[in-house]
Design a protein around this motif. Structure first.
Motif, PDB file in Angstrom:
ATOM      1  N   LEU A  67       0.847  -1.190   0.000  1.00 24.08           N
ATOM      2  CA  LEU A  67       0.000   0.000   0.000  1.00 24.08           C
ATOM      3  C   LEU A  67       0.881   1.238   0.000  1.00 24.08           C
ATOM      4  O   LEU A  67       2.073   1.163   0.300  1.00 24.08           O
ATOM      5  CB  LEU A  67      -0.868   0.063   1.265  1.00 24.08           C
ATOM      6  CG  LEU A  67      -1.858  -1.047   1.550  1.00 24.08           C
ATOM      7  CD1 LEU A  67      -2.508  -0.818   2.907  1.00 24.08           C
ATOM      8  CD2 LEU A  67      -2.914  -1.100   0.474  1.00 24.08           C
ATOM      9  N   LYS A  76       0.029  -4.306   4.167  1.00 26.15           N
ATOM     10  CA  LYS A  76      -1.168  -4.803   4.833  1.00 26.15           C
ATOM     11  C   LYS A  76      -1.045  -6.319   4.906  1.00 26.15           C
ATOM     12  O   LYS A  76      -0.710  -6.966   3.912  1.00 26.15           O
ATOM     13  CB  LYS A  76      -2.425  -4.419   4.060  1.00 26.15           C
ATOM     14  CG  LYS A  76      -3.702  -4.881   4.719  1.00 26.15           C
ATOM     15  CD  LYS A  76      -4.909  -4.418   3.928  1.00 26.15           C
ATOM     16  CE  LYS A  76      -6.187  -4.903   4.575  1.00 26.15           C
ATOM     17  NZ  LYS A  76      -7.366  -4.494   3.808  1.00 26.15           N
ATOM     18  N   ARG A 119     -14.569  -2.562   7.799  1.00 25.17           N
ATOM     19  CA  ARG A 119     -13.576  -2.379   6.728  1.00 25.17           C
ATOM     20  C   ARG A 119     -13.709  -0.997   6.081  1.00 25.17           C
ATOM     21  O   ARG A 119     -12.714  -0.387   5.698  1.00 25.17           O
ATOM     22  CB  ARG A 119     -13.698  -3.489   5.701  1.00 25.17           C
ATOM     23  CG  ARG A 119     -13.104  -4.788   6.222  1.00 25.17           C
ATOM     24  CD  ARG A 119     -12.707  -5.722   5.091  1.00 25.17           C
ATOM     25  NE  ARG A 119     -11.767  -6.693   5.592  1.00 25.17           N
ATOM     26  CZ  ARG A 119     -12.036  -7.983   5.769  1.00 25.17           C
ATOM     27  NH1 ARG A 119     -13.232  -8.455   5.480  1.00 25.17           N
ATOM     28  NH2 ARG A 119     -11.113  -8.807   6.230  1.00 25.17           N
ATOM     29  N   LYS A 120     -14.929  -0.490   5.961  1.00 28.78           N
ATOM     30  CA  LYS A 120     -15.121   0.860   5.414  1.00 28.78           C
ATOM     31  C   LYS A 120     -14.489   1.901   6.330  1.00 28.78           C
ATOM     32  O   LYS A 120     -13.844   2.839   5.867  1.00 28.78           O
ATOM     33  CB  LYS A 120     -16.613   1.157   5.228  1.00 28.78           C
ATOM     34  CG  LYS A 120     -17.219   0.490   4.027  1.00 28.78           C
ATOM     35  CD  LYS A 120     -18.678   0.853   3.885  1.00 28.78           C
ATOM     36  CE  LYS A 120     -19.296   0.128   2.719  1.00 28.78           C
ATOM     37  NZ  LYS A 120     -20.731   0.413   2.562  1.00 28.78           N
ATOM     38  N   ASP A 123     -10.648   1.538   5.931  1.00 29.27           N
ATOM     39  CA  ASP A 123     -10.204   2.090   4.647  1.00 29.27           C
ATOM     40  C   ASP A 123     -10.269   3.612   4.646  1.00 29.27           C
ATOM     41  O   ASP A 123      -9.391   4.275   4.096  1.00 29.27           O
ATOM     42  CB  ASP A 123     -11.028   1.523   3.495  1.00 29.27           C
ATOM     43  CG  ASP A 123     -10.740   0.053   3.232  1.00 29.27           C
ATOM     44  OD1 ASP A 123      -9.705  -0.453   3.724  1.00 29.27           O
ATOM     45  OD2 ASP A 123     -11.562  -0.599   2.562  1.00 29.27           O
ATOM     46  N   GLN A 124     -11.297   4.179   5.281  1.00 25.30           N
ATOM     47  CA  GLN A 124     -11.416   5.639   5.342  1.00 25.30           C
ATOM     48  C   GLN A 124     -10.283   6.229   6.184  1.00 25.30           C
ATOM     49  O   GLN A 124      -9.685   7.238   5.808  1.00 25.30           O
ATOM     50  CB  GLN A 124     -12.762   6.046   5.919  1.00 25.30           C
ATOM     51  CG  GLN A 124     -12.941   7.554   5.976  1.00 25.30           C
ATOM     52  CD  GLN A 124     -14.291   7.956   6.530  1.00 25.30           C
ATOM     53  OE1 GLN A 124     -15.028   7.145   7.058  1.00 25.30           O
ATOM     54  NE2 GLN A 124     -14.603   9.229   6.419  1.00 25.30           N
ATOM     55  N   SER A 127      -7.071   5.964   4.074  1.00 27.38           N
ATOM     56  CA  SER A 127      -7.050   6.829   2.890  1.00 27.38           C
ATOM     57  C   SER A 127      -6.949   8.310   3.246  1.00 27.38           C
ATOM     58  O   SER A 127      -6.512   9.115   2.421  1.00 27.38           O
ATOM     59  CB  SER A 127      -8.278   6.586   2.015  1.00 27.38           C
ATOM     60  OG  SER A 127      -9.449   7.032   2.671  1.00 27.38           O
TER      61      SER A 127
END
Length: 133
Positions: A67, A76, A119-120, A123-124, A127
């Motif tokens: 990543l 990861k 997971r959202k 990921d947020q 990111s």
């Protein structure tokens, strides 16, 4: 233990509460972030694997994915732990940042927190993570 690195910072993110259920008496950790001094490279850390109980207990990481977080290389992994998790190793200068996403399903029903939602969130966080100059 003397051979364990000292954690300089640890941050825990609590899940959003389901408005249709009463608040829990205890909270589950969704994402954690720890920061420690680390001389080894990302490649060395991944190659050595997960050694929670000393060198004789090392297990190899699974599903290693490269990543980039805020312009820095990261890895990861899915360690074969008792408690399932996804981990992201990010090395910045002499520090290691370790993000951990708990994949524990026990709170899905009581908190309405599915793995997809977790997971959202994870990921947020990854990111939007930025180093301050």
């Amino acid at each position: 233990r003397k051979d364990q690195p000292t954690i300089l910072l640890s941050v825990l993110f609590k899940p959003p509460l389901n408005p249709n259920t009463p608040p829990p008496t205890n909270y589950v950790q969704v994402v954690s972030l720890s920061i420690r001094k680390e001389e080894r490279t990302l490649e060395q850390l991944i190659k050595e694997g997960n050694c929670t109980h000393g060198p004789e207990s090392c297990t190899q990481y699974q599903n290693v994915v490269d990543l980039v977080i805020d312009g820095e290389p990261a890895k990861k992994v899915s360690p074969p732990d008792i408690l399932p998790s996804d981990r992201v190793f990010l090395k910045k200068d002499k520090y290691l940042l370790l993000f951990i996403l708990s994949l524990d399903k026990s709170y899905e029903e009581t908190l309405g927190l599915t793995l997809e939602t977790k997971r959202k969130i994870f990921d947020q966080i990854l990111s939007t993570f930025r180093f301050q100059p």
